[in-house]
Design an enzyme around this catalytic site. Structure first.
Site, short mmCIF file in Angstrom:
data_model
loop_
_atom_site.label_atom_id
_atom_site.label_comp_id
_atom_site.label_asym_id
_atom_site.label_seq_id
_atom_site.Cartn_x
_atom_site.Cartn_y
_atom_site.Cartn_z
N SER A 119 0.83 -1.21 0.00
CA SER A 119 0.00 0.00 0.00
C SER A 119 0.86 1.26 0.00
CB SER A 119 -0.85 0.07 1.27
OG SER A 119 -1.56 -1.10 1.45
N HIS A 140 -0.37 -2.61 -7.50
CA HIS A 140 -1.24 -2.31 -6.36
C HIS A 140 -2.71 -2.41 -6.74
CE1 HIS A 140 -2.49 0.75 -3.05
NE2 HIS A 140 -2.63 -0.49 -2.64
N GLU A 152 -2.49 0.17 -9.77
CA GLU A 152 -1.37 1.11 -9.89
C GLU A 152 -0.12 0.30 -10.19
OE1 GLU A 152 -2.19 4.87 -6.89
OE2 GLU A 152 -1.60 2.99 -5.97
N ASN A 190 -3.55 6.04 -2.30
CA ASN A 190 -3.45 6.11 -0.83
C ASN A 190 -2.88 7.44 -0.34
OD1 ASN A 190 -4.67 3.70 -0.30
ND2 ASN A 190 -2.78 2.52 -0.19
N1 3HC Z 1 -15.97 -8.75 -2.83
C1 3HC Z 1 -16.39 -9.09 -4.06
N2 3HC Z 1 -17.41 -8.47 -4.69
C2 3HC Z 1 -18.01 -7.48 -4.03
C3 3HC Z 1 -17.63 -7.07 -2.74
C4 3HC Z 1 -16.56 -7.76 -2.13
N3 3HC Z 1 -16.11 -7.43 -0.91
N4 3HC Z 1 -18.44 -6.05 -2.35
C5 3HC Z 1 -19.30 -5.84 -3.37
N5 3HC Z 1 -19.04 -6.69 -4.38
C6 3HC Z 1 -19.73 -6.77 -5.66
C7 3HC Z 1 -21.18 -7.15 -5.49
O1 3HC Z 1 -21.35 -8.55 -5.48
C8 3HC Z 1 -21.83 -6.49 -6.68
O2 3HC Z 1 -21.62 -7.31 -7.82
P1 3HC Z 1 -22.70 -7.36 -9.02
O3 3HC Z 1 -22.65 -6.04 -9.69
O4 3HC Z 1 -22.17 -8.49 -9.85
O5 3HC Z 1 -24.03 -7.66 -8.39
C9 3HC Z 1 -21.01 -5.22 -6.89
O6 3HC Z 1 -19.74 -5.46 -6.24
C10 3HC Z 1 -21.68 -4.01 -6.28
O7 3HC Z 1 -21.90 -4.32 -4.90
P2 3HC Z 1 -23.16 -3.82 -4.06
O8 3HC Z 1 -24.32 -3.54 -4.98
O9 3HC Z 1 -23.36 -4.73 -2.91
O10 3HC Z 1 -22.67 -2.51 -3.36
P3 3HC Z 1 -22.13 -1.17 -3.93
O11 3HC Z 1 -22.69 -0.85 -5.26
O12 3HC Z 1 -22.30 -0.23 -2.82
O13 3HC Z 1 -20.57 -1.44 -4.14
C11 3HC Z 1 -18.36 -1.31 -3.31
C12 3HC Z 1 -19.75 -1.91 -3.11
C13 3HC Z 1 -17.81 -1.75 -4.67
C14 3HC Z 1 -17.47 -1.82 -2.20
C15 3HC Z 1 -18.51 0.26 -3.30
O14 3HC Z 1 -19.13 0.66 -2.10
C16 3HC Z 1 -17.20 0.97 -3.42
O15 3HC Z 1 -16.68 1.19 -4.51
N6 3HC Z 1 -16.61 1.39 -2.26
C17 3HC Z 1 -15.34 2.08 -2.23
C18 3HC Z 1 -14.24 1.06 -2.24
C19 3HC Z 1 -12.89 1.71 -2.24
O16 3HC Z 1 -12.71 2.91 -2.16
N7 3HC Z 1 -11.85 0.85 -2.31
C20 3HC Z 1 -10.48 1.28 -2.26
C21 3HC Z 1 -9.98 1.19 -0.86
S1 3HC Z 1 -8.30 1.68 -0.73
C22 3HC Z 1 -7.43 0.29 -1.04
O17 3HC Z 1 -7.93 -0.79 -1.21
C23 3HC Z 1 -5.95 0.45 -1.09
C24 3HC Z 1 -5.26 -0.27 0.01
O18 3HC Z 1 -3.87 -0.23 -0.24
C25 3HC Z 1 -5.53 0.33 1.37
#
Ligand code: 3HC
Length: 284
Positions: A119, A140, A152, A190
């Site tokens: 990260s 990443h 990334e 990040n």
């Molecule tokens: N694993 C796998 N699939 C998932 C999931 C998970 N944990 N969460 C949701 N999904 C899938 C669902 O099954 C659904 O699939 P479908 O379209 O085939 O039905 C799709 O994603 C959309 O899910 P939902 O309808 O349940 O919910 P949302 O539309 O609210 O999406 C989310 C959920 C994609 C998590 C959305 O809220 C989002 O984009 N959140 C922000 C995530 C983010 O910012 N991530 C980056 C974090 S930073 C990082 O990772 C870097 C690290 O280094 C710290």
């Protein structure tokens, strides 16, 4: 160079998500961890996620079986002898990573690329633990890895152009969008996201809003798909703190000081979704 077999090191949230995406994209996948029980749990979770896709009509049962058939687990680095690429997704601890890169260097074939899903840590420092610095690169992914489109790509000081092109090709085959970032703590996402989450925790500590108010405000007022505190719970509060600490140390600038409440939560073991309690409560 052509990549056919990928080892994913670490079967936690990110490692298992990356392994799932890799197998779904047609790669042979070896999932490596220190204990068979972690691998079994990850493979079971991947099986459940693929089953959901079958129920939604996105995959057939046959697709699911083929994807699972492309995945194997191992607790030995010796099984890396025929891999073309390793994607490392272990704990964010540089001393540990250096030991692991040394072992990978000894056990992987000379053509294999070693990519880190770190990260925020230095790719150049990990590369220096190997005799193949030209083949070490940052790759990443974002949580949830199965859903988030970005990868990334971070070249270290000595990473070759050939390595970078091979990783770009793998990212595209995984149906991800690659974006290049210069090696600097936190790269692009990040660097911007973690100080924002940290500020949300400071705002919570100052009583500017409740957990729900802060998250609702950022969802409805800033168009975030989930609020920063829910996002911290999903990413892991320990991960957010670890990244914030790297920024504070590397930039030596007080603007990156981690929120006290983040530290308290980590000390209490409230790490978010994975422990059942973070800023919200979850059923384990
Ligand atoms: N694993 C796998 N699939 C998932 C999931 C998970 N944990 N969460 C949701 N999904 C899938 C669902 O099954 C659904 O699939 P479908 O379209 O085939 O039905 C799709 O994603 C959309 O899910 P939902 O309808 O349940 O919910 P949302 O539309 O609210 O999406 C989310 C959920 C994609 C998590 C959305 O809220 C989002 O984009 N959140 C922000 C995530 C983010 O910012 N991530 C980056 C974090 S930073 C990082 O990772 C870097 C690290 O280094 C710290």
């Amino acid at each position: 160079m052509s990549i056919g077999k990928i080892a994913v090191l670490g079967s936690g949230t990110m490692g298992s998500g990356i392994a799932q995406v890799a197998a779904l994209s047609g790669y042979e996948v070896l999932l490596i961890d220190v204990d068979q029980k972690f691998i079994d749990r990850a493979l079971a979770n991947i099986g459940k996620a693929l089953q959901k896709s079958v129920e939604k009509g996105k995959l057939t049962t046959e697709d699911k079986e083929q994807i699972l058939g492309r995945m194997k687990g191992s607790i030995s680095y010796e099984d890396c002898k025929d891999v073309d690429l390793v994607i490392e997704a272990i704990l964010e601890n540089m001393d540990l990573k250096k030991q692991v890169y040394q072992k990978l260097d000894e056990n992987c074939p000379s053509h294999a690329i070693l990519a880190s899903n770190t990260s925020s840590l230095s790719i150049t420092e990990m590369a220096a633990a190997t005799k193949r610095a030209d083949k070490v690169v940052g790759m990443h992914f974002f949580n949830p890895a199965a859903v988030m489109k970005l990868v990334e790509i971070i070249p270290g000081l000595d990473t070759s152009d050939e390595t970078v092109s091979a990783i770009e090709e793998v990212a595209k085959k995984m149906n991800k969008v690659p974006v290049y970032a210069k090696e600097s703590p936190g790269f692009i996402v990040n660097r911007i996201l973690v100080p924002m989450i940290n500020e949300a925790v400071i705002a919570l500590g100052e009583g500017i809003g409740t957990v729900e108010e802060i998250d609702t405000a950022m969802k409805l007022g800033a168009g975030m798909p989930m609020g920063p505190l829910a996002l911290a719970d999903m990413v892991g509060i320990d991960i957010v703190l670890a990244v914030a600490e790297v920024f504070h140390k590397e930039f030596a600038d007080s603007k990156y000081r981690p929120a006290l409440l983040l530290r308290q939560m980590v000390r209490a073991g409230h790490l978010g979704v994975k422990t059942g309690r973070g800023f919200y409560k979850y059923q384990k």
